[in-house]
Design a protein around this motif. Sequence first.
Motif: not given
Length: 276
Positions: A182, A167-168, A116, A139
Amino acid sequence: MIVRALVLASQGKLRDCGIENPTRDARLLLANCLGVEVHKLNLLDDSFLSKDEISKFWRMVDERCKRKPVSKIIGYRAFWGRNFEVNENVLDPRGDTETLVEVVLENKFKTMLELGTGSGAIAITVLAERIDATCVATDISELALETAARNSKIHGVQNRLTLMQSDWLSKISGRFDIIVSNPPYISAKEYNELGNEVIDYDPKISLTPGGDGLDSYRQIISNAKEKLIKNGQIVLEIGYSQAEPVKTLLAGAGFSKIKVHKDLGSRDRVLSAEAA
Ligand SMILES: C[S@@+](CC[C@H](N)C(=O)[O-])C[C@H]1O[C@@H](n2cnc3c(N)ncnc32)[C@H](O)[C@@H]1O
């Protein structure tokens, strides 16, 4: 009109609009409009501005009155002593996130994964401070990744940074010395209570995963250990009331040496832990 008079007039307008720091904001906006550093604005106090400069400046003041953050009007935000491009596609990096960078830099590592990355402020700062490190930064937002790519070039770390849409951890292969994130952590209820300055100008996806605000941690923590080397570190920014539930998630996933780190306001802000 001369600079001093314009600062005074715009301060008054910003104050009337309810802006908290009208003097600071007026000076930041005018310095940007004139292309000078803010601490040099006083040197121009008696200089005349052109009609175009004056109209551009009042447009900026109008935007500020509509609660657009100064950083998103001038197009950049200072983070750890460097300027980062920010726009409508990325979270405005917060001062509190410098605590996360501080904790990351206390560790020894060569390979880092950031989940992210947004503007890239964390990954790029760490790479600029650690010249022997490399980083994969992800991201879910393509537009955020494009912003991070531009920032990486501005700060000359693009050759050590791989940007990837994921996605993660879903597209991540290999293992890293340290994983940093974060993630969005505001609950659905807190999101509805945020002011316009945040809701209208930071992407919703950067602020909240919905529900109780812990879903990003659930997804990251449940898959992180298999992407870390033995004794690898995970460092996560948290909301000030989230230390206990996130500690429980880390312990449940088999992490040890879990530590809470406080921000400058003495609130819980970062958790670090080790993969056994
Ligand atoms: C709180 S912002 C942090 C941005 C930047 N790292 C910073 O600290 O300023 C969270 C970031 O996570 C990204 N994000 C949200 N959901 C995601 C997901 N499922 N997978 C990967 N990234 C995600 C958002 O697009 C956003 O850029």
